[in-house]
Write a protein that holds these residues in place. Structure first.
Motif, short mmCIF file in Angstrom:
data_model
loop_
_atom_site.label_atom_id
_atom_site.label_comp_id
_atom_site.label_asym_id
_atom_site.label_seq_id
_atom_site.Cartn_x
_atom_site.Cartn_y
_atom_site.Cartn_z
N PHE A 80 0.80 -1.27 0.17
CA PHE A 80 -0.09 0.03 0.00
C PHE A 80 0.88 1.13 -0.14
O PHE A 80 2.11 1.22 -0.14
N ARG A 81 0.25 2.23 0.24
CA ARG A 81 1.13 3.70 -0.24
C ARG A 81 1.11 4.10 1.34
O ARG A 81 0.25 4.32 2.26
N LEU A 82 2.47 4.82 1.61
CA LEU A 82 2.77 5.83 2.81
C LEU A 82 3.22 7.07 2.25
O LEU A 82 3.93 7.13 1.43
N VAL A 83 2.46 7.96 2.61
CA VAL A 83 2.68 9.52 2.49
C VAL A 83 3.11 10.31 3.82
O VAL A 83 2.18 10.18 4.82
N ARG A 84 4.06 10.82 3.80
CA ARG A 84 4.42 11.93 4.91
C ARG A 84 4.32 13.26 4.60
O ARG A 84 4.69 13.59 3.59
N TYR A 85 3.70 13.98 5.29
CA TYR A 85 3.23 15.37 5.05
C TYR A 85 3.47 16.16 6.13
O TYR A 85 3.61 15.98 7.30
N LEU A 97 -1.36 6.20 5.71
CA LEU A 97 -1.28 4.90 5.01
C LEU A 97 -2.65 4.91 4.13
O LEU A 97 -3.72 5.17 4.53
N THR A 98 -2.42 4.71 2.80
CA THR A 98 -3.76 4.47 1.91
C THR A 98 -3.45 3.44 0.80
O THR A 98 -2.47 3.10 0.56
N ASN A 99 -4.47 2.88 0.30
CA ASN A 99 -4.69 2.14 -0.71
C ASN A 99 -4.91 2.86 -2.10
O ASN A 99 -5.30 2.25 -3.15
N ALA A 100 -5.24 3.99 -1.85
CA ALA A 100 -5.73 5.07 -3.16
C ALA A 100 -4.20 5.57 -3.93
O ALA A 100 -3.84 6.65 -3.48
N LYS A 101 -3.95 4.78 -4.84
CA LYS A 101 -2.76 5.04 -5.50
C LYS A 101 -3.14 5.95 -6.82
O LYS A 101 -1.97 6.35 -7.35
#
Length: 211
Positions: A80-85, A97-101
């Motif tokens: 899945f996807r990991l985004v640090r903001y 964490l998200t599965n929205a690619k």
């Protein structure tokens, strides 16, 4: 535990705080062709599969990852996807964490921000729709009564600028709450009523309608 009782709908987005990062339930969301955005816990164990090198402002990481913990990997076997903001306004970092690619990394962060609008909406409900008691307690009855309360408030909010009332919505509601059976013309009612006489009332318009 509430996550297991949610009926997930395909193509819907579900936004959770990090208390709700049950990977078993997140994988169930993924398998229903819907999407999640959840804050990651600080002790998350994962490995990076691939990552993006060019990222927009305030995005520190945008990577595809897989869980490495034995139990968590069993519960969510796919990547899945990991985004640090980085949030400049609060000077804080958030890891999502998200599965929205298909979304941009900024859209992922903004989706989580929108979650707070829902929190504010419920806070508004508690402050303005102080329903003293319910005439019916079934789910349908409660939904109807809350809907009536919201509709009533919205109607007042719509009428207020049309009548060019120099009073707050709260004042209008309070005045109406003590005048439900009054036959005075609305214009005279709002022009002549002294709000100081009614501002100490504990029950606004809505309880008066339901009691």
């Amino acid at each position: 535990t509430a996550m297991s009782s949610i009926h997930y709908e395909p193509n819907a987005y579900y936004i959770f705080d990090r208390a709700y990062d049950s990977f078993k339930e997140l994988y169930r969301i993924h398998l229903t062709d819907s999407f999640f955005v959840v804050r990651a816990k600080t002790n998350l164990k994962y490995k990076t599969v691939k990552w993006k090198r060019r990222m927009p402002k305030n995005i520190m990481t945008d990577a595809e990852v897989k869980l490495t913990g034995y139990l968590s990997e069993k519960k969510y076997p796919e990547s899945f996807r990991l985004v640090r903001y980085y949030d400049e306004e609060d000077d804080r970092e958030f890891t999502f964490l998200t599965n929205a690619k298909q979304l941009s990394a900024l859209d992922v962060a903004n989706l989580y921000k929108k979650r707070w609008l829902i929190e504010l909406f419920f806070k508004w409900l508690k402050q303005h729709l102080k329903i003293k008691k319910f005439r019916g307690t079934t789910e349908n009855a409660v939904r109807i009564q809350i809907s009536v309360a919201i509709i009533t408030y919205c109607l007042v909010a719509i009428v207020q600028p049309d009548m060019k009332l120099k009073r707050s919505t709260y004042e209008v509601l309070q005045i109406l709450s003590i005048s439900l059976t009054d036959k005075t013309h609305l214009r005279d009612l709002f022009d002549k009523t002294n709000f100081n006489d009614v501002k100490d009332l504990n029950d606004p318009l809505i309880p008066g309608l339901f009691d």
